[in-house]
Design an enzyme around this catalytic site. Structure first.
Site, PDB file in Angstrom:
ATOM      1  N   GLU A  33       0.833  -1.204   0.000  1.00 14.51           N
ATOM      2  CA  GLU A  33       0.000   0.000   0.000  1.00 14.51           C
ATOM      3  C   GLU A  33       0.867   1.253   0.000  1.00 14.51           C
ATOM      4  OE1 GLU A  33      -3.077  -0.077  -0.475  1.00 14.51           O
ATOM      5  OE2 GLU A  33      -3.504  -2.198  -0.095  1.00 14.51           O
ATOM      6  N   CYS A  93      -7.364  -2.558   8.291  1.00 14.86           N
ATOM      7  CA  CYS A  93      -6.019  -2.532   7.696  1.00 14.86           C
ATOM      8  C   CYS A  93      -5.516  -1.101   7.544  1.00 14.86           C
ATOM      9  CB  CYS A  93      -6.039  -3.215   6.325  1.00 14.86           C
ATOM     10  SG  CYS A  93      -6.434  -4.966   6.377  1.00 14.86           S
ATOM     11  N   HIS A  96      -1.070  -5.964   1.362  1.00 13.00           N
ATOM     12  CA  HIS A  96      -2.213  -6.869   1.241  1.00 13.00           C
ATOM     13  C   HIS A  96      -1.833  -8.073   0.394  1.00 13.00           C
ATOM     14  CE1 HIS A  96      -5.229  -3.692   2.531  1.00 13.00           C
ATOM     15  NE2 HIS A  96      -5.688  -4.786   3.121  1.00 13.00           N
TER      16      HIS A  96
END
Length: 199
Positions: free
Chosen positions: A80, A142, A164
């Site tokens: 991310e 998350c 992820h």
């Protein structure tokens, strides 16, 4: 010896398993390129996940933190880029429902990952694990975890970020999007080697 703290999550919502739970348990206590890997499995809880990880990090003083979570429906491992200051989504595992609240009142709108995400993606793809940078960690636990940890570390020279992973093929039928479990495991191993090389 340098230490990387790696976190995963328990199962949540309708998912019977979370591949990051078993992965983190397997990684805990191992050595990788002269770097010690310490693992912790977190509850899917807005109230407790980040608090527990920050407590653990304070105790062991890692040189880097890599947070892992299930990206259901994704076809690739996705580091991310950014975590945003908002909580929104279905109930967490403690029944808490967030509907657009800020994670930190008057906090920054977002924090960027401080992991070498481009290098991670390039190395994973080079080693046969499909990977791409994601520009949204969502608004669920998350994202909340990534935001809170980066906020906590903003004055510390400790790189941190979130990755992820897709369903693994032991979790779903052949019609669902997934990757082989050993591909995900090797990919995360390679990501940790990249992080270790920068410490």
């Amino acid at each position: 010896m340098n230490t990387i703290l790696v976190s995963g999550f328990e199962a949540f919502l309708t998912h019977q398993k979370n591949p990051t739970e078993a992965l983190v348990q397997k990684l805990d206590g191992t050595e990788m390129d002269g770097t010690l890997i310490k693992g912790i499995v977190l509850p899917v809880s807005f109230a407790r996940a980040a608090e527990l990880l920050i407590e653990h990090a304070t105790a062991i003083r890692p040189n880097a933190i890599v947070m892992l979570g299930l990206g259901a429906g994704r076809k690739q491992v996705t580091p991310e880029r950014i975590a945003i200051n908002v909580m929104d989504g279905p109930p967490d595992n403690e029944g808490a429902v967030m509907t657009g609240q800020p994670i930190k009142q008057d906090g920054p709108a977002a924090y960027f990952s401080t992991l070498p995400i481009r290098k991670i993606v390039n190395e994973l793809n080079r080693h046969g694990c499909p990977a791409t940078i994601s520009n949204t960690a969502g608004t669920y636990v998350c994202n909340d975890l990534m935001y809170r940890v980066l906020d906590h570390l903003q004055t510390a020279a400790v790189p941190a970020g979130f990755i992820h992973v897709p369903y693994t093929d032991d979790m779903v039928g052949v019609e669902e999007v997934s990757l082989p479990g050993d591909t995900v495991e090797k990919g995360i191993g390679q990501a940790l080697r990249v992080v270790a090389s920068t410490l």
